[in-house]
Design an enzyme around this catalytic site. Structure first.
Site, mmCIF file in Angstrom:
data_model
loop_
_atom_site.group_PDB
_atom_site.id
_atom_site.type_symbol
_atom_site.label_atom_id
_atom_site.label_comp_id
_atom_site.label_asym_id
_atom_site.label_seq_id
_atom_site.Cartn_x
_atom_site.Cartn_y
_atom_site.Cartn_z
ATOM 1 N N ASP A 8 0.867 -1.233 0.107
ATOM 2 C CA ASP A 8 -0.226 0.007 0.107
ATOM 3 C C ASP A 8 0.935 1.219 -0.053
ATOM 4 O O ASP A 8 2.255 0.997 0.156
ATOM 5 C CB ASP A 8 -0.835 -0.134 1.284
ATOM 6 C CG ASP A 8 -2.245 0.836 0.916
ATOM 7 O OD1 ASP A 8 -2.257 1.304 0.242
ATOM 8 O OD2 ASP A 8 -3.129 0.489 1.791
ATOM 9 N N GLU A 10 0.064 4.538 1.954
ATOM 10 C CA GLU A 10 0.030 5.418 3.214
ATOM 11 C C GLU A 10 0.992 5.221 4.098
ATOM 12 O O GLU A 10 1.136 6.322 4.937
ATOM 13 C CB GLU A 10 -1.556 5.576 3.463
ATOM 14 C CG GLU A 10 -2.577 6.087 2.714
ATOM 15 C CD GLU A 10 -3.397 4.839 1.909
ATOM 16 O OE1 GLU A 10 -4.373 5.029 1.200
ATOM 17 O OE2 GLU A 10 -2.802 3.795 1.700
ATOM 18 N N HIS A 60 -2.880 -0.202 -3.737
ATOM 19 C CA HIS A 60 -3.303 1.136 -3.305
ATOM 20 C C HIS A 60 -4.083 1.716 -4.732
ATOM 21 O O HIS A 60 -3.342 1.805 -5.689
ATOM 22 C CB HIS A 60 -2.240 2.037 -2.998
ATOM 23 C CG HIS A 60 -2.792 3.485 -3.127
ATOM 24 N ND1 HIS A 60 -3.556 3.893 -1.925
ATOM 25 C CD2 HIS A 60 -2.502 4.646 -3.725
ATOM 26 C CE1 HIS A 60 -3.587 5.350 -1.794
ATOM 27 N NE2 HIS A 60 -3.210 5.795 -2.958
ATOM 28 N N HIS A 104 -1.384 1.057 6.781
ATOM 29 C CA HIS A 104 -2.014 2.002 7.754
ATOM 30 C C HIS A 104 -2.945 1.496 8.575
ATOM 31 O O HIS A 104 -3.381 0.488 8.488
ATOM 32 C CB HIS A 104 -2.636 3.283 6.780
ATOM 33 C CG HIS A 104 -3.584 2.531 6.091
ATOM 34 N ND1 HIS A 104 -4.967 2.415 6.443
ATOM 35 C CD2 HIS A 104 -3.662 2.148 4.643
ATOM 36 C CE1 HIS A 104 -5.831 1.864 5.638
ATOM 37 N NE2 HIS A 104 -4.838 1.824 4.450
ATOM 38 N N HIS A 116 -8.102 4.310 7.912
ATOM 39 C CA HIS A 116 -8.938 3.904 7.433
ATOM 40 C C HIS A 116 -9.263 2.422 7.012
ATOM 41 O O HIS A 116 -8.116 1.727 7.095
ATOM 42 C CB HIS A 116 -9.552 4.506 5.803
ATOM 43 C CG HIS A 116 -8.289 4.288 5.058
ATOM 44 N ND1 HIS A 116 -7.009 4.637 4.605
ATOM 45 C CD2 HIS A 116 -8.447 3.579 3.736
ATOM 46 C CE1 HIS A 116 -6.459 4.338 3.757
ATOM 47 N NE2 HIS A 116 -7.347 3.463 3.042
ATOM 48 N N GLU A 135 -7.259 -3.318 7.700
ATOM 49 C CA GLU A 135 -6.693 -4.104 6.467
ATOM 50 C C GLU A 135 -5.732 -5.318 6.618
ATOM 51 O O GLU A 135 -5.978 -6.108 5.858
ATOM 52 C CB GLU A 135 -6.220 -3.117 5.258
ATOM 53 C CG GLU A 135 -7.451 -2.067 4.888
ATOM 54 C CD GLU A 135 -6.737 -1.008 4.117
ATOM 55 O OE1 GLU A 135 -5.534 -1.112 3.337
ATOM 56 O OE2 GLU A 135 -7.544 0.007 3.848
#
Length: 273
Positions: A8, A10, A60, A104, A116, A135
């Site tokens: 990802d 972030e 992402h 994240h 998130h 996640e």
């Protein structure tokens, strides 16, 4: 040894601003380069420790962030969207272990960088058999379905704390300490390299000691949305049961079925934005 990496953006070292994660600005291109650089750093250490094959799944947004011409030429890249298993596409029982890089913390994490869970405007809370996960935990469950342990997670310090609960006692690399949602203190780059050297070596040389994430069947997922109208959309699927104005529930026979239905609900809910 064969290793799967889900990457990802972030949680990548140096990524802190909304300008870094999307758009047409040069800042997003810089972040893509940082993402590619960090994935290369991990792959270099994997090869140094005897790994023969690495598959990286770009996870992402549009999932085409990693700059393939700058990626280690001995690494396979899954790039683009849509993908059947999204952030975990390509995972199967042939892998010895998995790593989650650039991750994240889950939705609602105080001062977590870009906190998130899959969609920041849709998912307020996600629980599986009563356990709240982000996640990292959800994706580790999918890996576990194939008998693959997640042995290392890297991102901000908040997600590295999360995974100790969501996955277990695995290796982590905190590439930055959060100050606010869009601010962090990043490690010196030389310390980042050393942290990866140590964590990757421990992970690939002790695979048997790490937990494979499992849940008893049936799997019961509860999904809390940010808006009540999203429940109305989700409730159109026959498998879904409305619990209250913002929450739905469904049962799944295995993590892959759960994962696909969860993503379908998020896609349905996005239609009201």
């Amino acid at each position: 040894m064969k290793v799967y990496i889900s990457a990802d953006i972030e949680g990548i070292w140096g990524v802190v601003s909304r300008k870094h994660i999307a758009g047409e600005s040069g800042d997003y291109l810089r972040a893509r380069k940082l993402m590619t650089q960090e994935v290369n750093l991990v792959c270099e250490e994997l090869f140094r420790n005897g790994v023969r094959e690495i598959v990286v799944n770009d996870s992402h947004g549009p999932m085409d962030n990693i700059i393939i011409e700058d990626l280690n030429p001995d690494v396979s890249l899954i790039s683009g969207y849509p993908k059947d298993l999204s952030m975990m596409d390509g995972i199967d029982e042939t892998f010895d272990c998995a790593m989650l890089i650039g991750y994240h913390p889950k939705a609602g994490t105080e001062q977590g960088i870009f906190d998130h869970t899959y969609s920041g405007r849709i998912v307020s809370k996600l629980t599986i058999n009563g356990e709240e996960v982000g996640e990292s935990g959800l994706n580790a469950l999918v890996a576990g379905h194939f008998g693959v342990p997640v042995v290392l997670v890297a991102g901000d310090n908040k997600v590295t704390w999360d995974v100790k609960k969501e996955i277990g006692d695995i290796e982590t690399v905190a590439v930055k300490d959060t100050i606010s949602r869009y601010c962090a203190k990043n490690l010196p780059y030389n310390k980042l390299k050393k942290s990866y050297q140590e964590a990757v070596a421990k992970a690939v040389n002790n695979i048997e000691k790490y937990p494979i994430k499992k849940h008893n069947s049936p799997l019961i997922l509860q999904l809390e949305f940010f808006q009540s109208v999203m429940v109305d959309k989700a409730n159109s699927l026959p498998q879904v049961r409305k619990l209250d104005s913002k929450t739905v529930e469904f049962h799944a026979k295995d993590p892959v079925e759960l994962y696909k239905l969860f993503r379908a609900l998020v896609t349905l809910a996005s239609g009201v934005l």
